[in-house]
Design a protein around this motif. Structure first.
Motif, PDB file in Angstrom:
ATOM      1  N   ASN A 127       0.833  -1.213   0.000  1.00 12.15           N
ATOM      2  CA  ASN A 127       0.000   0.000   0.000  1.00 12.15           C
ATOM      3  C   ASN A 127       0.861   1.255   0.000  1.00 12.15           C
ATOM      4  OD1 ASN A 127      -2.470  -1.214  -0.071  1.00 12.15           O
ATOM      5  ND2 ASN A 127      -2.936  -0.954   2.090  1.00 12.15           N
TER       6      ASN A 127
ATOM      7  N   LYS B 124       2.073   1.652  -3.415  1.00 15.65           N
ATOM      8  CA  LYS B 124       0.952   1.907  -4.337  1.00 15.65           C
ATOM      9  C   LYS B 124       0.447   3.337  -4.234  1.00 15.65           C
ATOM     10  CE  LYS B 124      -2.365  -1.012  -3.408  1.00 15.65           C
ATOM     11  NZ  LYS B 124      -3.291  -2.139  -3.215  1.00 15.65           N
ATOM     12  N   TYR B 125       0.366   3.845  -3.003  1.00 18.84           N
ATOM     13  CA  TYR B 125      -0.238   5.162  -2.807  1.00 18.84           C
ATOM     14  C   TYR B 125       0.794   6.273  -2.630  1.00 18.84           C
ATOM     15  CZ  TYR B 125      -4.254   2.167  -2.490  1.00 18.84           C
ATOM     16  OH  TYR B 125      -5.202   1.226  -2.782  1.00 18.84           O
TER      17      TYR B 125
ATOM     18  N   ASP C 244       5.010   6.313   4.787  1.00 12.11           N
ATOM     19  CA  ASP C 244       5.229   6.778   3.408  1.00 12.11           C
ATOM     20  C   ASP C 244       4.980   8.274   3.340  1.00 12.11           C
ATOM     21  OD1 ASP C 244       2.420   7.472   2.467  1.00 12.11           O
ATOM     22  OD2 ASP C 244       2.078   5.354   2.939  1.00 12.11           O
TER      23      ASP C 244
ATOM     24  N   GLY D 272      -1.674  10.182   1.125  1.00 11.82           N
ATOM     25  CA  GLY D 272      -2.360  10.367   2.407  1.00 11.82           C
ATOM     26  C   GLY D 272      -3.829   9.940   2.362  1.00 11.82           C
ATOM     27  N   ILE D 273      -4.469   9.988   3.523  1.00 14.69           N
ATOM     28  CA  ILE D 273      -5.852   9.531   3.644  1.00 14.69           C
ATOM     29  C   ILE D 273      -6.675  10.641   4.287  1.00 14.69           C
ATOM     30  CG2 ILE D 273      -7.361   7.730   4.628  1.00 14.69           C
ATOM     31  CD1 ILE D 273      -4.702   6.009   4.820  1.00 14.69           C
TER      32      ILE D 273
ATOM     33  N   ILE E  85     -11.080   2.682   6.421  1.00 15.41           N
ATOM     34  CA  ILE E  85     -10.117   1.974   5.567  1.00 15.41           C
ATOM     35  C   ILE E  85      -9.906   0.512   5.945  1.00 15.41           C
ATOM     36  CG2 ILE E  85      -8.856   4.005   4.721  1.00 15.41           C
ATOM     37  CD1 ILE E  85      -6.740   3.355   6.860  1.00 15.41           C
TER      38      ILE E  85
ATOM     39  N   TYR F  96     -13.673  -1.305   1.159  1.00 19.06           N
ATOM     40  CA  TYR F  96     -13.631   0.155   1.167  1.00 19.06           C
ATOM     41  C   TYR F  96     -12.372   0.639   0.444  1.00 19.06           C
ATOM     42  CZ  TYR F  96     -13.404   5.001   2.319  1.00 19.06           C
ATOM     43  OH  TYR F  96     -13.319   6.364   2.183  1.00 19.06           O
ATOM     44  N   ARG F  97     -12.577   1.561  -0.483  1.00 20.80           N
ATOM     45  CA  ARG F  97     -11.451   2.183  -1.169  1.00 20.80           C
ATOM     46  C   ARG F  97     -11.685   3.684  -1.182  1.00 20.80           C
ATOM     47  NH1 ARG F  97      -9.168   0.462  -6.231  1.00 20.80           N
ATOM     48  NH2 ARG F  97      -7.281   0.621  -4.991  1.00 20.80           N
ATOM     49  N   GLN F  98     -10.652   4.422  -0.828  1.00 20.25           N
ATOM     50  CA  GLN F  98     -10.780   5.867  -0.779  1.00 20.25           C
ATOM     51  C   GLN F  98     -10.831   6.439  -2.192  1.00 20.25           C
ATOM     52  OE1 GLN F  98      -8.419   9.470   1.436  1.00 20.25           O
ATOM     53  NE2 GLN F  98      -7.208   7.894   0.523  1.00 20.25           N
TER      54      GLN F  98
ATOM     55  N   GLY G 196      -6.427  -2.535  -6.577  1.00 18.14           N
ATOM     56  CA  GLY G 196      -6.768  -3.306  -5.374  1.00 18.14           C
ATOM     57  C   GLY G 196      -8.267  -3.515  -5.268  1.00 18.14           C
ATOM     58  N   HIS G 197      -8.677  -4.274  -4.230  1.00 15.98           N
ATOM     59  CA  HIS G 197     -10.113  -4.522  -4.042  1.00 15.98           C
ATOM     60  C   HIS G 197     -10.599  -4.029  -2.693  1.00 15.98           C
ATOM     61  CE1 HIS G 197      -8.386  -7.855  -6.455  1.00 15.98           C
ATOM     62  NE2 HIS G 197      -9.245  -7.363  -7.289  1.00 15.98           N
ATOM     63  N   GLY G 198      -9.742  -3.368  -1.960  1.00 20.17           N
ATOM     64  CA  GLY G 198     -10.160  -2.894  -0.639  1.00 20.17           C
ATOM     65  C   GLY G 198     -10.248  -4.005   0.395  1.00 20.17           C
TER      66      GLY G 198
ATOM     67  N   GLY H 101      -7.183  -5.655   1.498  1.00 21.92           N
ATOM     68  CA  GLY H 101      -5.873  -5.791   2.145  1.00 21.92           C
ATOM     69  C   GLY H 101      -5.868  -5.391   3.615  1.00 21.92           C
ATOM     70  N   LEU H 102      -6.385  -4.198   3.921  1.00 23.88           N
ATOM     71  CA  LEU H 102      -6.332  -3.728   5.311  1.00 23.88           C
ATOM     72  C   LEU H 102      -7.309  -4.493   6.204  1.00 23.88           C
ATOM     73  CD1 LEU H 102      -5.828   0.139   4.980  1.00 23.88           C
ATOM     74  CD2 LEU H 102      -4.171  -1.578   5.710  1.00 23.88           C
TER      75      LEU H 102
ATOM     76  N   SER I 179       1.273   8.759   5.049  1.00 23.53           N
ATOM     77  CA  SER I 179       0.613   7.955   6.084  1.00 23.53           C
ATOM     78  C   SER I 179       1.626   7.132   6.861  1.00 23.53           C
ATOM     79  CB  SER I 179      -0.382   6.975   5.439  1.00 23.53           C
ATOM     80  OG  SER I 179      -1.159   7.630   4.480  1.00 23.53           O
TER      81      SER I 179
HETATM   82  P1  ADP Z   1      -6.673  -1.653  -1.627  1.00 22.37           P
HETATM   83  O1  ADP Z   1      -5.316  -1.066  -1.457  1.00 22.37           O
HETATM   84  O2  ADP Z   1      -6.667  -2.947  -2.313  1.00 22.37           O
HETATM   85  O3  ADP Z   1      -7.656  -0.679  -2.192  1.00 22.37           O
HETATM   86  P2  ADP Z   1      -6.713  -1.792   1.276  1.00 22.37           P
HETATM   87  O4  ADP Z   1      -7.719  -2.462   2.165  1.00 22.37           O
HETATM   88  O5  ADP Z   1      -5.308  -2.230   1.386  1.00 22.37           O
HETATM   89  O6  ADP Z   1      -7.259  -1.997  -0.184  1.00 22.37           O
HETATM   90  O7  ADP Z   1      -6.798  -0.250   1.537  1.00 22.37           O
HETATM   91  C1  ADP Z   1      -8.064   0.407   1.606  1.00 22.37           C
HETATM   92  C2  ADP Z   1      -7.938   1.856   1.173  1.00 22.37           C
HETATM   93  O8  ADP Z   1      -7.174   2.580   2.137  1.00 22.37           O
HETATM   94  C3  ADP Z   1      -7.203   2.038  -0.149  1.00 22.37           C
HETATM   95  O9  ADP Z   1      -8.049   1.916  -1.251  1.00 22.37           O
HETATM   96  C4  ADP Z   1      -6.659   3.437  -0.003  1.00 22.37           C
HETATM   97  O10 ADP Z   1      -7.657   4.375  -0.355  1.00 22.37           O
HETATM   98  C5  ADP Z   1      -6.398   3.585   1.486  1.00 22.37           C
HETATM   99  N1  ADP Z   1      -4.962   3.350   1.838  1.00 22.37           N
HETATM  100  C6  ADP Z   1      -4.417   2.243   2.374  1.00 22.37           C
HETATM  101  N2  ADP Z   1      -3.091   2.404   2.583  1.00 22.37           N
HETATM  102  C7  ADP Z   1      -2.786   3.651   2.174  1.00 22.37           C
HETATM  103  C8  ADP Z   1      -1.582   4.440   2.138  1.00 22.37           C
HETATM  104  N3  ADP Z   1      -0.412   3.973   2.567  1.00 22.37           N
HETATM  105  N4  ADP Z   1      -1.679   5.710   1.646  1.00 22.37           N
HETATM  106  C9  ADP Z   1      -2.855   6.199   1.220  1.00 22.37           C
HETATM  107  N5  ADP Z   1      -4.020   5.521   1.225  1.00 22.37           N
HETATM  108  C10 ADP Z   1      -3.991   4.268   1.696  1.00 22.37           C
END
Ligand code: ADP
Length: 261
Positions: free
Chosen positions: A162, A165-166, A194, A198-199, A207, A212-214, A224-226, A228-229, A253
């Motif tokens: 993540n 990715k972000y 990182d 940011g979130i 999250i 859930y995906r921001q 991603g599919h939301g 992972g977290l 974040s």
């Molecule tokens: P995915 O990455 O597959 O969308 P996750 O469950 O890992 O799913 O994360 C959920 C959401 O949280 C992400 O879609 C993203 O919007 C936000 N997120 C997670 N990690 C980060 C990060 N390091 N920086 C910014 N946003 C993040």
């Protein structure tokens, strides 16, 4: 008499409402179990046809007629990527369904967390390099913990993936491991920091929710599919630990996991 009747009516109403809520509870619990079983079975059953599909795509990619045709090659590459994405999602859903039914049992043994983190960093380095991001590890050479190595590695992969990715900034991603002691209990901490997108404050409480995906327009490209977290939180919960996040839009974040062992 009126007061007496009102009292009887009140008691009856109370009894009836409790009866109804109990009746409603049983089917809901059953439906939930059925739904969880269905998700677990479906995601498990999907894996065989998906691996057959992948093998067929790989066989086709080796065909001479395809190799010399750029269009077919591109289509097959796209298909391969989609099959990988569905396979990953099926695996994630299966893991979540299992942890819902308390099947996520930790397999504890003594291992070096620093070495595990170094291994994850090595694996993700090409992905980070492609985005111009440098990965840093701040940890003692040896941080031996009695915990589940596979789950710890999975946590590191999820958080680090993540973070890369972000981010787009060459500011880098920093992984810090520490060994603490609190009231006689040993605790290891994994921090992944990182300086990426940011979130938003309103997204922070969500999250860890499944799917859930921001801001989907910004994150859709990352594929991603939301899940992972949600998986990360399940693993941490199984270990009786905590996972916290601090974040500011445009600044980055920091995810912090603390696990007693
Ligand atoms: P995915 O990455 O597959 O969308 P996750 O469950 O890992 O799913 O994360 C959920 C959401 O949280 C992400 O879609 C993203 O919007 C936000 N997120 C997670 N990690 C980060 C990060 N390091 N920086 C910014 N946003 C993040």
């Amino acid at each position: 008499l009126l007061i007496g009747m009102a009292l009887v009516f009140f008691v009856l109403a109370l009894w009836f409402s409790r009866l109804m809520s109990r009746k409603a509870m049983i089917p809901i619990a059953k439906a939930y179990t059925k739904q969880r079983e269905f998700v677990a079975d479906a995601s498990h059953e999907l894996r065989t046809p998906l691996s057959v599909l992948l093998a067929s795509i790989e066989a086709l990619q080796l065909e001479e007629t395809i190799e010399s045709d750029p269009f077919s090659k591109k289509v097959l590459l796209g298909m391969e990527a989609e099959v990988h994405a569905i396979t990953k999602m099926a695996g994630e859903l299966l893991q979540l369904a299992r942890s819902d039914s308390n099947e996520l049992v930790l397999d504890r043994s003594l291992f070096n967390l620093s070495a595990a983190a170094a291994g994850v960093i090595e694996k993700l380095r090409p992905f980070a390099q492609a985005k111009g991001i440098v990965l840093h590890l701040h940890a003692p050479d040896e941080l031996n913990v009695q915990w589940d190595e596979e789950r710890a590695t999975q946590l590191l992969v999820l958080l680090l993936d993540n973070a890369v990715k972000y981010s787009s900034d060459p500011g880098g991603v920093h992984v810090t491991l520490t060994d603490d002691r609190e009231h006689g209990t040993r605790i290891f901490t994994i921090e992944v920091k990182d300086s990426g997108i940011g979130i938003a404050a309103e997204a922070l409480p969500r999250i860890f929710d499944r799917f859930y995906r921001q801001d989907s327009s910004r994150t859709r490209r990352t594929g991603g599919h939301g899940l992972g977290l949600a998986i990360a939180k399940n693993i941490v919960d199984a270990g009786g630990g905590t996972i916290q996040v601090e974040s500011a839009v445009g600044e980055g974040s920091t995810f912090r996991v603390r696990i007693p062992w």
